[in-house]
Structures are given as C-alpha cells and as structure tokens.
Design a protein around this motif. Structure first.
Motif, PDB file in Angstrom:
ATOM      1  N   MET A   1       0.855  -1.168   0.000  1.00  0.00           N
ATOM      2  CA  MET A   1       0.000   0.000   0.000  1.00  0.00           C
ATOM      3  C   MET A   1       0.904   1.235   0.000  1.00  0.00           C
ATOM      4  SD  MET A   1      -3.462   0.305   2.039  1.00  0.00           S
ATOM      5  CE  MET A   1      -3.523   1.412   3.392  1.00  0.00           C
ATOM      6  N   ASN A   2       0.528   2.200  -0.787  1.00  0.00           N
ATOM      7  CA  ASN A   2       1.341   3.414  -0.904  1.00  0.00           C
ATOM      8  C   ASN A   2       1.293   4.248   0.370  1.00  0.00           C
ATOM      9  OD1 ASN A   2       1.848   2.687  -3.525  1.00  0.00           O
ATOM     10  ND2 ASN A   2       0.279   4.021  -4.376  1.00  0.00           N
ATOM     11  N   ALA A   3       2.334   5.014   0.577  1.00  0.00           N
ATOM     12  CA  ALA A   3       2.420   5.848   1.777  1.00  0.00           C
ATOM     13  C   ALA A   3       1.345   6.927   1.787  1.00  0.00           C
ATOM     14  CB  ALA A   3       3.801   6.483   1.866  1.00  0.00           C
ATOM     15  N   TRP A   4       1.008   7.453   0.613  1.00  0.00           N
ATOM     16  CA  TRP A   4      -0.009   8.507   0.592  1.00  0.00           C
ATOM     17  C   TRP A   4      -1.389   7.945   0.915  1.00  0.00           C
ATOM     18  CZ3 TRP A   4      -4.071   8.416  -2.830  1.00  0.00           C
ATOM     19  CH2 TRP A   4      -3.954   7.561  -3.936  1.00  0.00           C
ATOM     20  N   LEU A   5      -1.636   6.698   0.566  1.00  0.00           N
ATOM     21  CA  LEU A   5      -2.910   6.079   0.929  1.00  0.00           C
ATOM     22  C   LEU A   5      -3.007   5.875   2.441  1.00  0.00           C
ATOM     23  CD1 LEU A   5      -3.421   3.372  -1.837  1.00  0.00           C
ATOM     24  CD2 LEU A   5      -4.779   5.408  -1.449  1.00  0.00           C
ATOM     25  N   ILE A   6      -1.903   5.451   3.029  1.00  0.00           N
ATOM     26  CA  ILE A   6      -1.886   5.253   4.480  1.00  0.00           C
ATOM     27  C   ILE A   6      -2.082   6.583   5.203  1.00  0.00           C
ATOM     28  CG2 ILE A   6      -0.451   4.564   6.435  1.00  0.00           C
ATOM     29  CD1 ILE A   6       0.827   2.491   4.544  1.00  0.00           C
ATOM     30  N   ALA A   7      -1.400   7.615   4.744  1.00  0.00           N
ATOM     31  CA  ALA A   7      -1.519   8.928   5.378  1.00  0.00           C
ATOM     32  C   ALA A   7      -2.938   9.482   5.239  1.00  0.00           C
ATOM     33  CB  ALA A   7      -0.517   9.892   4.766  1.00  0.00           C
ATOM     34  N   THR A   8      -3.530   9.332   4.075  1.00  0.00           N
ATOM     35  CA  THR A   8      -4.882   9.834   3.863  1.00  0.00           C
ATOM     36  C   THR A   8      -5.891   9.062   4.701  1.00  0.00           C
ATOM     37  OG1 THR A   8      -4.250  10.402   1.607  1.00  0.00           O
ATOM     38  CG2 THR A   8      -6.586  10.382   2.105  1.00  0.00           C
ATOM     39  N   ALA A   9      -5.757   7.741   4.749  1.00  0.00           N
ATOM     40  CA  ALA A   9      -6.664   6.932   5.563  1.00  0.00           C
ATOM     41  C   ALA A   9      -6.521   7.290   7.047  1.00  0.00           C
ATOM     42  CB  ALA A   9      -6.388   5.454   5.340  1.00  0.00           C
ATOM     43  N   PHE A  10      -5.310   7.548   7.485  1.00  0.00           N
ATOM     44  CA  PHE A  10      -5.087   7.943   8.882  1.00  0.00           C
ATOM     45  C   PHE A  10      -5.750   9.280   9.187  1.00  0.00           C
ATOM     46  CE2 PHE A  10      -2.488  10.082  12.136  1.00  0.00           C
ATOM     47  CZ  PHE A  10      -2.718   9.196  13.191  1.00  0.00           C
ATOM     48  N   LEU A  11      -5.608  10.239   8.283  1.00  0.00           N
ATOM     49  CA  LEU A  11      -6.230  11.542   8.497  1.00  0.00           C
ATOM     50  C   LEU A  11      -7.750  11.443   8.484  1.00  0.00           C
ATOM     51  CD1 LEU A  11      -3.874  13.850   6.422  1.00  0.00           C
ATOM     52  CD2 LEU A  11      -4.062  13.679   8.900  1.00  0.00           C
ATOM     53  N   LEU A  12      -8.276  10.557   7.648  1.00  0.00           N
ATOM     54  CA  LEU A  12      -9.726  10.378   7.626  1.00  0.00           C
ATOM     55  C   LEU A  12     -10.237   9.779   8.933  1.00  0.00           C
ATOM     56  CD1 LEU A  12     -10.381   9.127   4.003  1.00  0.00           C
ATOM     57  CD2 LEU A  12     -11.236  11.217   5.039  1.00  0.00           C
ATOM     58  N   THR A  13      -9.462   8.844   9.492  1.00  0.00           N
ATOM     59  CA  THR A  13      -9.896   8.252  10.755  1.00  0.00           C
ATOM     60  C   THR A  13      -9.802   9.259  11.905  1.00  0.00           C
ATOM     61  OG1 THR A  13      -7.706   7.310  11.123  1.00  0.00           O
ATOM     62  CG2 THR A  13      -9.347   5.893  10.095  1.00  0.00           C
ATOM     63  N   LEU A  47     -13.103   3.494  -0.024  1.00  0.00           N
ATOM     64  CA  LEU A  47     -12.557   3.623  -1.376  1.00  0.00           C
ATOM     65  C   LEU A  47     -11.034   3.600  -1.358  1.00  0.00           C
ATOM     66  CD1 LEU A  47     -14.934   6.263  -2.980  1.00  0.00           C
ATOM     67  CD2 LEU A  47     -14.695   3.859  -3.603  1.00  0.00           C
ATOM     68  N   LEU A  48     -10.434   4.259  -0.376  1.00  0.00           N
ATOM     69  CA  LEU A  48      -8.973   4.220  -0.262  1.00  0.00           C
ATOM     70  C   LEU A  48      -8.472   2.826   0.100  1.00  0.00           C
ATOM     71  CD1 LEU A  48      -8.272   7.564   1.588  1.00  0.00           C
ATOM     72  CD2 LEU A  48      -7.660   6.979  -0.754  1.00  0.00           C
ATOM     73  N   THR A  49      -9.211   2.124   0.936  1.00  0.00           N
ATOM     74  CA  THR A  49      -8.836   0.761   1.291  1.00  0.00           C
ATOM     75  C   THR A  49      -8.922  -0.152   0.074  1.00  0.00           C
ATOM     76  OG1 THR A  49      -9.683   1.143   3.521  1.00  0.00           O
ATOM     77  CG2 THR A  49      -9.316  -1.136   2.872  1.00  0.00           C
ATOM     78  N   ALA A  50      -9.954   0.031  -0.736  1.00  0.00           N
ATOM     79  CA  ALA A  50     -10.087  -0.764  -1.962  1.00  0.00           C
ATOM     80  C   ALA A  50      -8.933  -0.499  -2.913  1.00  0.00           C
ATOM     81  CB  ALA A  50     -11.413  -0.445  -2.653  1.00  0.00           C
ATOM     82  N   GLN A  51      -8.528   0.747  -3.005  1.00  0.00           N
ATOM     83  CA  GLN A  51      -7.399   1.093  -3.875  1.00  0.00           C
ATOM     84  C   GLN A  51      -6.088   0.540  -3.338  1.00  0.00           C
ATOM     85  OE1 GLN A  51      -7.705   2.735  -6.743  1.00  0.00           O
ATOM     86  NE2 GLN A  51      -5.537   2.647  -7.181  1.00  0.00           N
ATOM     87  N   GLY A  52      -5.905   0.620  -2.039  1.00  0.00           N
ATOM     88  CA  GLY A  52      -4.648   0.181  -1.440  1.00  0.00           C
ATOM     89  C   GLY A  52      -4.462  -1.316  -1.461  1.00  0.00           C
ATOM     90  N   TYR A  53      -5.510  -2.065  -1.206  1.00  0.00           N
ATOM     91  CA  TYR A  53      -5.410  -3.521  -1.162  1.00  0.00           C
ATOM     92  C   TYR A  53      -5.847  -4.188  -2.456  1.00  0.00           C
ATOM     93  CZ  TYR A  53      -4.601  -3.204   3.846  1.00  0.00           C
ATOM     94  OH  TYR A  53      -4.080  -2.916   5.082  1.00  0.00           O
TER      95      TYR A  53
END
Length: 98
Positions: A1-13, A47-53
């Motif tokens: 999973m890309n770092a930007w996806l992880i960062a965005t998912a973290f900010l969303l949570t 949607l970000l989780t679907a893209q990341g995994y």
C-alpha cells in the motif's frame, strides 16, 4: 500500500471521532450534519482501502454506503420535518420532555 494512501486513511480516521461525538451529543440538526459527514468519511475510507489492497469488494461496500447514506439522512430529516430549530433547541434544553 502506498504511503499517501496510508496517510490519507489515517487523516480520515482522525476526522471520524468528532463526527460521531456530534452525532451522539449535539442538537437534532447537528446530529444530522455529524451523521452525514461521518458517512462521507467512511465512504472515502473504504474507497482508499479498496485502492490500497486492490480488492473490489471494498469499493462495492463504499458504493452501497454512498447510496444508503443519503437515504438515512432523508429518514432523519423526515423526523425533524415538522419541527423548527427553536422547538428542537427548547426540547433539548428541557431534557427531551414535553
């Protein structure tokens, strides 16, 4: 999973707990706004989780939530339909008693 996806998912949570707090503790109109915003956060998170995994089932879940979320908002608004903002605030100040 890309770092930007992880960062965005973290900010969303991080944005989800304030929405849930408002949805559980605010006035009726604030609860409606908190519920709508929380639905948006969760949809984007899926949607970000679907893209990341690379799993389409998460995207399907996000699309179903995107369709059901506004329907929930309409149901909630229907319960508020006959009441004005002042009446809702007066009822909240009285502790929900009539």
């Amino acid at each position: 999973m890309n770092a930007w996806l992880i960062a965005t998912a973290f900010l969303l949570t991080l944005g989800l707990p304030p929405c849930l707090w408002v949805a559980s503790r605010g006035t009726a109109h604030e609860r409606l706004a908190g519920l709508t915003l929380a639905t948006t956060f969760v949809t984007v998170f899926f949607l970000l989780t679907a893209q990341g995994y690379a799993r389409s089932s998460y995207a399907d879940l996000a699309l179903v939530l995107a369709v059901i979320g506004p329907a929930g908002t309409l149901v909630f608004a229907r319960f508020l339909g006959g009441r004005s903002i002042d009446a809702a605030e007066d009822e909240a100040a009285r502790g929900g008693r009539r």
